[in-house]
Each structure stands twice: as structure tokens, then as C-alpha cells.
Design an enzyme around this catalytic site. Sequence first.
Site, mmCIF file in Angstrom:
data_model
loop_
_atom_site.group_PDB
_atom_site.id
_atom_site.type_symbol
_atom_site.label_atom_id
_atom_site.label_comp_id
_atom_site.label_asym_id
_atom_site.label_seq_id
_atom_site.Cartn_x
_atom_site.Cartn_y
_atom_site.Cartn_z
ATOM 1 N N ASP A 192 -24.433 -1.633 -45.185
ATOM 2 C CA ASP A 192 -26.251 -0.402 -44.149
ATOM 3 C C ASP A 192 -27.233 -0.811 -44.281
ATOM 4 O O ASP A 192 -28.728 -1.398 -43.440
ATOM 5 C CB ASP A 192 -26.465 0.905 -44.320
ATOM 6 C CG ASP A 192 -24.876 1.238 -43.666
ATOM 7 O OD1 ASP A 192 -24.124 0.129 -42.484
ATOM 8 O OD2 ASP A 192 -24.877 2.874 -42.949
ATOM 9 N N GLY A 193 -27.506 -0.823 -45.933
ATOM 10 C CA GLY A 193 -28.887 -1.273 -46.402
ATOM 11 C C GLY A 193 -29.454 -2.507 -45.999
ATOM 12 O O GLY A 193 -30.099 -3.004 -45.546
ATOM 13 N N ALA A 253 -37.398 20.222 -48.488
ATOM 14 C CA ALA A 253 -37.352 21.261 -49.527
ATOM 15 C C ALA A 253 -38.847 21.749 -48.518
ATOM 16 O O ALA A 253 -39.831 22.299 -49.856
ATOM 17 C CB ALA A 253 -37.799 20.579 -50.970
#
Length: 268
Positions: free
Chosen positions: A55-56, A193
Site C-alpha cells: 500500500d505504501g 485522543a
Amino acid sequence: MKIILVNNRFKENTEKKAQEIAGQLSALNVEVIIDNGLDEPYAGTVDFIMVLGGDGTMLRAARRYGQRAIPVLGVNMGTVGFLSNIEINELAEYLPLILREEYSLEARMMLEVAVFQQQSLLTRVFCLNELLLRSNSPRMLSFALEISGQKLEPYRGDGLIVSTTTGSTAYSLSAGGPIADPQLDAFIVTPVASHIINKRPLVVSPEREISLHLLEEREAIIGIDGQIKMDFGAENRVLIKRAPHPLLMVNLKAKPFFTSIDRSLQRQ
């Protein structure tokens, strides 16, 4: 016919395979350009792009060629192949279909990312998966998000991801974002977060524009598809919108998205 072979120069097996495939194609009177990322993108006219790797490598090919409306086939040689359509051991079987142009195309929305310093444009990048804004230190960021001029209440947390639906199964998913059908054009906005508990992921129309800037002087960075990194400070602003052209992904065989992603996630 002219084909670009995109490979990963950091992985010897893809370099060797690119040379091998180039020889086979040349014997069939196909002109081949090999792109391992060292030089500038090939600017000439081409008919097809074949990406050898994981995928990279596919994300890099999308950034380099995705705005040129050229069919792109992912041939998986890595460990993660969400963006690939076939495996390397299937290439010989499907090569005749490629040469006869007997395949379907799936349009995948891309992002256009513009980074400004005050009013001056610093850089413009196109990407397939996502933009990440995050702190470059252990301290939280305080930042503002605007959607087509609509100002939202300030965010506080480690950062924010703005992804395409293709990118919804990447970093956004690990941050609690939804899995989205990649045939849907939309922005997925996912806090990382978040310190404010009611800040939830947003699904935003691709007709809108998204703007981000910091509210305090902090060390922050912007990441593009996990491969490009740049510093981002209080004097900077980033504007994200739908890229002018989608990536044209080649489908040689059926690869049902929801079945495939469910199986992949169950194995993790």
C-alpha cells in the site's frame, strides 16, 4: 502502448521484479518506464501504470500520477494489500487483459492539501488516504477547525485526521473513525485522543472545504499519507478540499470491499 512500472527501491524484490516484467513487456512491443521514486514523475503520455509493492508504494504512485487520469493497477508484493487488485503470482494470468484494456475502473476521491504561512502558499500536495495534524511533543494541541467557513468549537487533543473514504481503513480507523465505502466521496474527520469527550468523527460532503490552524504556539507536524512530514506552527494554516481528479484504480477481478476488509480485520 506505454506503461509505467512503479516499484519500491528500498525492497530488492520489487526492483528485480520490475526489471523482469519490463523485459517481458518490451518483448511484446510495450514501451516501459520504471519509476522507483528517485527521479521526478514521468511527464510524458502513458497508457497504464502498474504498481509493484504494498500500500505504501500505491500511495506514492497516487501522489505522483493520480491527477493525470491514467489507469493504475496495484499488484501486491507487500504484507498489506488493501489497495491492490491482484497478487504478483496472478500477473501472468491477467497480463493479456491489461494489454487488451479489458478491465473496469473505479474512481477513488483524492485530497488536495494546501499549506499556507500567513497568506503565502508554501506547498500543495495531492494524496489518496489522509492528512494528519498532530503534536510533535507530549503536550496536547489546541486547534480550530472550519468547514466551508463554519467555525466549530476549538479542539484539544493529540491531533486530527482528515481522510478520504479510501483512507478510512488506515490511520482514521485506529483512531476510532468509521469504515466507509470507498465508492462514496466524502471527508472523514477523526479526532486523535480528543480531550473533549463530545468531539466525535464527522462525515463531510466533498463539496466543502476544511481549514485547520493552531490556537497556541506549539510544536506540531502535518503528515501526508504517512510518507510526507512538514512542520506546522501557529503562523500556518492548512486547507483541504477534494482534488480535481480521482485516482482511476484498475479492477481486473472482483474484490468485494466489505468482505475483504472484514476478513483482513479479523486476522489482526
